[in-house]
Scaffold this motif. Structure first.
Motif, PDB file in Angstrom:
ATOM      1  N   ILE A   1       0.866  -1.152  -0.083  1.00 14.33           N
ATOM      2  CA  ILE A   1      -0.033   0.095  -0.196  1.00 14.33           C
ATOM      3  C   ILE A   1       0.908   1.197  -0.060  1.00 14.33           C
ATOM      4  O   ILE A   1       0.520   2.247  -0.711  1.00 14.33           O
ATOM      5  N   GLN A   2       1.858   1.246   0.903  1.00  5.73           N
ATOM      6  CA  GLN A   2       2.741   2.274   0.724  1.00  5.73           C
ATOM      7  C   GLN A   2       3.586   2.543  -0.442  1.00  5.73           C
ATOM      8  O   GLN A   2       3.766   3.546  -0.931  1.00  5.73           O
ATOM      9  N   ALA A   3       4.033   1.429  -0.902  1.00  9.27           N
ATOM     10  CA  ALA A   3       4.626   1.427  -2.293  1.00  9.27           C
ATOM     11  C   ALA A   3       3.908   2.017  -3.305  1.00  9.27           C
ATOM     12  O   ALA A   3       4.614   2.887  -4.093  1.00  9.27           O
ATOM     13  N   ILE A   4       2.766   1.465  -3.489  1.00  9.87           N
ATOM     14  CA  ILE A   4       2.051   2.298  -4.665  1.00  9.87           C
ATOM     15  C   ILE A   4       1.483   3.776  -4.249  1.00  9.87           C
ATOM     16  O   ILE A   4       1.495   4.501  -5.157  1.00  9.87           O
TER      17      ILE A   4
ATOM     18  N   LEU B   1      14.543  -1.816   6.919  1.00  6.12           N
ATOM     19  CA  LEU B   1      15.633  -1.874   7.774  1.00  6.12           C
ATOM     20  C   LEU B   1      15.529  -2.751   9.007  1.00  6.12           C
ATOM     21  O   LEU B   1      16.610  -3.369   9.570  1.00  6.12           O
ATOM     22  N   LYS B   2      14.358  -2.708   9.395  1.00  6.67           N
ATOM     23  CA  LYS B   2      14.249  -3.634  10.737  1.00  6.67           C
ATOM     24  C   LYS B   2      14.606  -4.987  10.546  1.00  6.67           C
ATOM     25  O   LYS B   2      14.921  -5.704  11.591  1.00  6.67           O
ATOM     26  N   ARG B   3      14.256  -5.609   9.375  1.00 11.59           N
ATOM     27  CA  ARG B   3      14.785  -6.873   9.088  1.00 11.59           C
ATOM     28  C   ARG B   3      16.297  -7.059   9.265  1.00 11.59           C
ATOM     29  O   ARG B   3      16.610  -8.321   9.233  1.00 11.59           O
ATOM     30  N   TYR B   4      16.888  -5.828   9.069  1.00 14.30           N
ATOM     31  CA  TYR B   4      18.393  -6.074   9.435  1.00 14.30           C
ATOM     32  C   TYR B   4      19.154  -5.525  10.516  1.00 14.30           C
ATOM     33  O   TYR B   4      20.155  -5.556  10.627  1.00 14.30           O
ATOM     34  N   ALA B   5      18.308  -5.327  11.484  1.00 14.44           N
ATOM     35  CA  ALA B   5      18.679  -4.460  12.509  1.00 14.44           C
ATOM     36  C   ALA B   5      19.590  -5.437  13.449  1.00 14.44           C
ATOM     37  O   ALA B   5      20.570  -4.951  14.055  1.00 14.44           O
ATOM     38  N   GLY B   6      19.713  -6.723  13.434  1.00 13.71           N
ATOM     39  CA  GLY B   6      20.474  -7.484  14.281  1.00 13.71           C
ATOM     40  C   GLY B   6      21.747  -7.990  13.576  1.00 13.71           C
ATOM     41  O   GLY B   6      22.579  -8.617  14.056  1.00 13.71           O
ATOM     42  N   LEU B   7      22.170  -7.621  12.485  1.00 12.80           N
ATOM     43  CA  LEU B   7      23.234  -7.632  11.430  1.00 12.80           C
ATOM     44  C   LEU B   7      24.439  -6.537  11.688  1.00 12.80           C
ATOM     45  O   LEU B   7      25.418  -6.742  10.883  1.00 12.80           O
ATOM     46  N   ARG B   8      24.103  -5.694  12.726  1.00 13.02           N
ATOM     47  CA  ARG B   8      25.116  -4.681  12.705  1.00 13.02           C
ATOM     48  C   ARG B   8      26.517  -5.190  13.282  1.00 13.02           C
ATOM     49  O   ARG B   8      26.425  -6.201  13.906  1.00 13.02           O
ATOM     50  N   GLY B   9      27.522  -4.504  12.802  1.00 13.65           N
ATOM     51  CA  GLY B   9      28.787  -5.030  13.571  1.00 13.65           C
ATOM     52  C   GLY B   9      29.841  -5.608  12.462  1.00 13.65           C
ATOM     53  O   GLY B   9      30.774  -6.152  12.718  1.00 13.65           O
TER      54      GLY B   9
ATOM     55  N   GLN C   1       7.717   6.769   2.483  1.00 13.20           N
ATOM     56  CA  GLN C   1       8.948   6.382   2.174  1.00 13.20           C
ATOM     57  C   GLN C   1       9.725   6.056   3.681  1.00 13.20           C
ATOM     58  O   GLN C   1      10.564   5.018   3.952  1.00 13.20           O
ATOM     59  N   ARG C   2       9.591   6.964   4.658  1.00  9.49           N
ATOM     60  CA  ARG C   2       9.980   6.643   6.069  1.00  9.49           C
ATOM     61  C   ARG C   2       9.516   5.454   6.529  1.00  9.49           C
ATOM     62  O   ARG C   2      10.479   4.740   7.268  1.00  9.49           O
ATOM     63  N   SER C   3       8.249   5.383   6.636  1.00 10.48           N
ATOM     64  CA  SER C   3       7.584   4.001   7.247  1.00 10.48           C
ATOM     65  C   SER C   3       8.088   2.782   6.569  1.00 10.48           C
ATOM     66  O   SER C   3       8.418   1.761   7.081  1.00 10.48           O
ATOM     67  N   LEU C   4       8.142   2.862   5.360  1.00 11.36           N
ATOM     68  CA  LEU C   4       8.571   1.646   4.328  1.00 11.36           C
ATOM     69  C   LEU C   4       9.953   1.204   4.829  1.00 11.36           C
ATOM     70  O   LEU C   4      10.245   0.010   4.743  1.00 11.36           O
ATOM     71  N   ALA C   5      10.932   2.336   4.639  1.00 10.93           N
ATOM     72  CA  ALA C   5      12.312   2.162   4.868  1.00 10.93           C
ATOM     73  C   ALA C   5      12.710   1.443   6.160  1.00 10.93           C
ATOM     74  O   ALA C   5      13.176   0.788   6.515  1.00 10.93           O
ATOM     75  N   HIS C   6      11.721   1.949   7.355  1.00  7.34           N
ATOM     76  CA  HIS C   6      11.814   1.599   8.615  1.00  7.34           C
ATOM     77  C   HIS C   6      11.809  -0.062   8.590  1.00  7.34           C
ATOM     78  O   HIS C   6      12.159  -0.780   9.315  1.00  7.34           O
TER      79      HIS C   6
END
Length: 410
Positions: free
Chosen positions: A340-343, A402-410, A394-399
């Motif tokens: 929905i956000q993408a369209i 990014l949330k899917r990769y939050a544990g991969l820092r470092g 865009q902000r919400s969609l990017a969030h």
């Protein structure tokens, strides 16, 4: 996904296309001519009543509502190609079929969250096309892209029998139309609540209630958008309404707003594709009918590029919109949140570009009243703000990505 339309959708498409050709397109200049003779620019031209009567006679009415009790009982996927068709004449066809915003969202809201008394008093006449409505959320004094910012107050009266509404709203679509009889107003019942998403409530405010001031019409790129019912600045001066006018419970306004805006966003995108299709048609007709520098515009490379790029863009957008509609039907609005956000990001932005190229191809005529392109451009450009600006989505969609990769820092 099965890309073929089912039998019911195909049958409705054929009837709606015929209705557009026989009634809607010929009514466009008639509506403009009749409006010029009206006592008030906000009165409705007679041809609208004729179109609505014919649409009802043909069963092309309330197509947007998935509930068979209140509407046509179509899924989002079935409705998508029909909304696209009405988008080719966005100032007439949606109104003619009782599928125009903001009434569509308000009817969905009342059908889902209204009690029986509210449905009887307001939903039934809206479904019948007897009245219009408005949704009062946006405010001039705050960044309304963040709905938790709104400052309008909805306060319980001392005797507990009523609520008092105080605040200022603007760009309230449909409010200038004299047939607009009801506002759905979002305001704060608990401004100091710990959860900023539980501070808001929704309440029904009759347009003729004492203290309601429809102050002025807001223009959109200079257009007053008469056929849509205009966009008004509205001030609520301590308006007292019965406590029974509250929709749902106190503190549920934010959640109700989000439920209302999801379908509204996809409906806008469906119609935008129809607007783009009409722009392509007008471009092609213009290209084969005009000569410049010794050859048809159709033979000019830049014109061919505009038309080719427009066709590719429309096909891409349509697939994304259909996927989104399918997901809303199969996994619900929450499951289709990313799409929905993408369209909502992609469609208005791309259609503005197509319309801009169409204006360019038409030269001076493109910015004039002799073609629908300038008004279509203004409507499409506005939809980059309506129901949330691009940047918020865009902000919400990017969030979410990014949330899917939050544990991969470092």
């Amino acid at each position: 996904m099965d890309f073929a339309f089912d039998a019911r959708t195909e049958e409705l498409r054929e009837r709606l296309l015929a209705f557009m050709e026989e009634y809607v397109y010929p009514a466009e200049p008639v509506a403009a001519e009749q409006r010029a003779r009206l006592a008030s620019p906000w009165d409705t031209p007679a041809v609208f009543g004729e179109l609505k009567a014919e649409a009802r006679r043909q069963g092309l009415w309330n197509l947007f509502l998935p509930s068979a009790e209140h509407g046509a009982g179509l899924t989002n996927l079935q409705y998508a190609p029909l909304a696209e068709i009405t988008g080719r004449s966005p100032h007439l066809a949606p109104m003619a079929t009782n599928c125009a915003a903001p009434d569509t969202g308000n009817m969905e809201l009342l059908a889902q969250f209204g009690d029986e008394a509210q449905k009887k008093q307001w939903l039934q006449p809206l479904l019948a096309g007897e009245i219009r409505s408005a949704f009062a959320m946006t405010e001039p004094e705050v960044a309304s892209s963040d709905a938790t910012n709104i400052e309008t107050r909805i306060e319980r009266s001392a005797d507990g029998d009523a609520y008092v509404v105080t605040g200022r709203k603007w760009f309230i679509s449909g409010a200038m139309n004299p047939d607009c009889k009801i506002f759905i107003v979002m305001g704060k019942t608990d401004p100091d609540g710990a959860d900023p998403r539980r501070q808001q409530s929704m309440i029904l405010v009759p347009r003729d209630a004492p203290g309601v001031e429809v102050r002025r019409a807001m223009t959109v790129y200079g257009y007053e958008d008469h056929d849509h019912g205009g966009h008004a600045e509205v001030v609520f001066h301590g308006v007292r309404v019965p406590a029974a006018n509250l929709i749902g419970e106190e503190g549920t306004g934010f959640a109700i707003a989000q439920a209302r805006l999801g379908p509204g966003r996809i409906h806008h995108c469906m119609r935008l594709i129809g607007m783009a299709e009409r722009a392509i048609e007008l471009m092609c007709r213009r290209a084969v009918g005009r000569t410049a520098f010794g050859k048809e515009l159709a033979a000019q490379g830049v014109v061919q590029n505009w038309i080719a790029d427009a066709r590719v863009t429309v096909e891409q957008l349509r697939l994304l919109v259909l996927k989104t509609a399918w997901l809303m039907d199969t996994v619900g609005n929450r499951g289709a949140h990313t799409e929905i956000q993408a369209i909502k990001i992609a469609t208005p932005r791309a259609v503005v570009r197509i319309l801009d190229d169409a204006v360019q191809l038409h030269g001076a005529g493109g910015v004039s009243q002799d073609f629908p392109l300038a008004e279509l451009w203004a409507a499409a450009r506005t939809l980059r703000l309506a129901d949330g600006p691009d940047e918020v989505h865009q902000r919400s969609l990017a969030h979410r990505e990014l949330k899917r990769y939050a544990g991969l820092r470092g």
